[in-house]
Scaffold this motif. Structure first.
Motif, short mmCIF file in Angstrom:
data_model
loop_
_atom_site.label_atom_id
_atom_site.label_comp_id
_atom_site.label_asym_id
_atom_site.label_seq_id
_atom_site.Cartn_x
_atom_site.Cartn_y
_atom_site.Cartn_z
N GLU A 106 31.54 22.65 31.88
CA GLU A 106 32.06 23.85 31.17
C GLU A 106 31.08 25.16 31.32
O GLU A 106 31.80 26.44 31.42
N TRP A 107 29.91 25.06 31.84
CA TRP A 107 29.28 26.21 32.11
C TRP A 107 29.91 26.75 33.55
O TRP A 107 29.72 28.06 33.72
N ALA A 108 30.08 26.01 34.57
CA ALA A 108 30.77 26.34 35.59
C ALA A 108 32.11 26.94 35.48
O ALA A 108 32.36 27.83 36.23
N ALA A 109 33.08 26.32 34.46
CA ALA A 109 34.32 26.73 34.20
C ALA A 109 34.10 28.23 33.59
O ALA A 109 34.92 29.04 34.23
N LYS A 110 33.04 28.43 33.01
CA LYS A 110 32.88 29.79 32.16
C LYS A 110 32.67 30.87 33.39
O LYS A 110 33.25 32.03 33.41
N HIS A 111 31.74 30.44 34.27
CA HIS A 111 31.68 31.46 35.12
C HIS A 111 32.71 31.44 36.31
O HIS A 111 32.68 32.90 36.91
N LEU A 112 33.25 30.60 36.56
CA LEU A 112 34.70 30.62 37.37
C LEU A 112 35.68 31.74 36.84
O LEU A 112 35.86 32.57 37.45
N ASN A 113 35.58 31.54 35.41
CA ASN A 113 36.70 32.50 34.95
C ASN A 113 36.01 33.78 34.71
O ASN A 113 36.92 34.77 35.04
N GLU A 114 35.05 34.03 34.34
CA GLU A 114 34.33 35.40 34.74
C GLU A 114 34.42 36.02 36.12
O GLU A 114 34.34 37.31 36.08
N SER A 115 34.17 35.22 37.06
CA SER A 115 33.86 35.64 38.61
C SER A 115 35.52 35.79 39.30
O SER A 115 35.54 36.71 39.98
N ASN A 116 36.27 35.25 38.57
CA ASN A 116 37.89 35.40 38.90
C ASN A 116 38.89 35.68 37.96
O ASN A 116 39.48 34.64 37.70
N PRO A 117 38.90 36.55 37.21
CA PRO A 117 39.61 36.70 35.82
C PRO A 117 41.17 36.96 36.41
O PRO A 117 41.87 36.59 35.74
#
Length: 131
Positions: A106-117
């Motif tokens: 979930e932490w990685a998914a959050k950062h993926l979504n923030e990094s690649n909106p």
């Protein structure tokens, strides 16, 4: 094998460089030498005067992830001197799916979504991916 060649190079006085360390880390990934790889990474700049590059950080993410060392993977990403790239977060996410680590996933998914909106949002759901 690669570690033996590295020692031979050092004994012969051959200067090691960033490519040498990429080979060492890749060898450690393949052989499962997590602690050895971490040791070489940690000594790169101090003992060998080689500054870690992006590819060395990517190797460490692969090394920890492939061998299920999720706590060390999280600590490593948190301590990197720069923000993880989208491919790095993708590898973290993939390893979390592989090992069923929902908190880290979930932490990685959050950062993926923030990094690649601009892309479709990533959601971690271990139930869809577990072996």
């Amino acid at each position: 094998m690669v570690l033996d060649l590295f020692e031979l190079m050092r004994n012969e006085g051959v200067h090691v460089d960033n490519v040498t360390f990429t080979a060492i880390l890749l060898g450690c990934i393949c052989e499962g030498f997590v602690d050895t790889g971490r040791g070489y990474f940690d000594r790169m700049s101090g003992a060998f005067d080689v500054m870690p590059r992006m590819e060395h950080y990517e190797c460490m993410i692969e090394l920890f992830g492939r061998h299920g060392r999720m706590g060390e993977l999280e600590e490593f990403v948190n301590r990197m001197p720069f923000d993880a790239t989208v491919p790095m977060w993708t590898r973290v996410f993939d390893w979390c799916r592989e090992y069923g680590d929902s908190r880290l996933g979930e932490w990685a998914a959050k950062h993926l979504n923030e990094s690649n909106p601009a892309t479709i949002p990533v959601k971690f759901d271990v139930g869809n991916y577990s072996n």
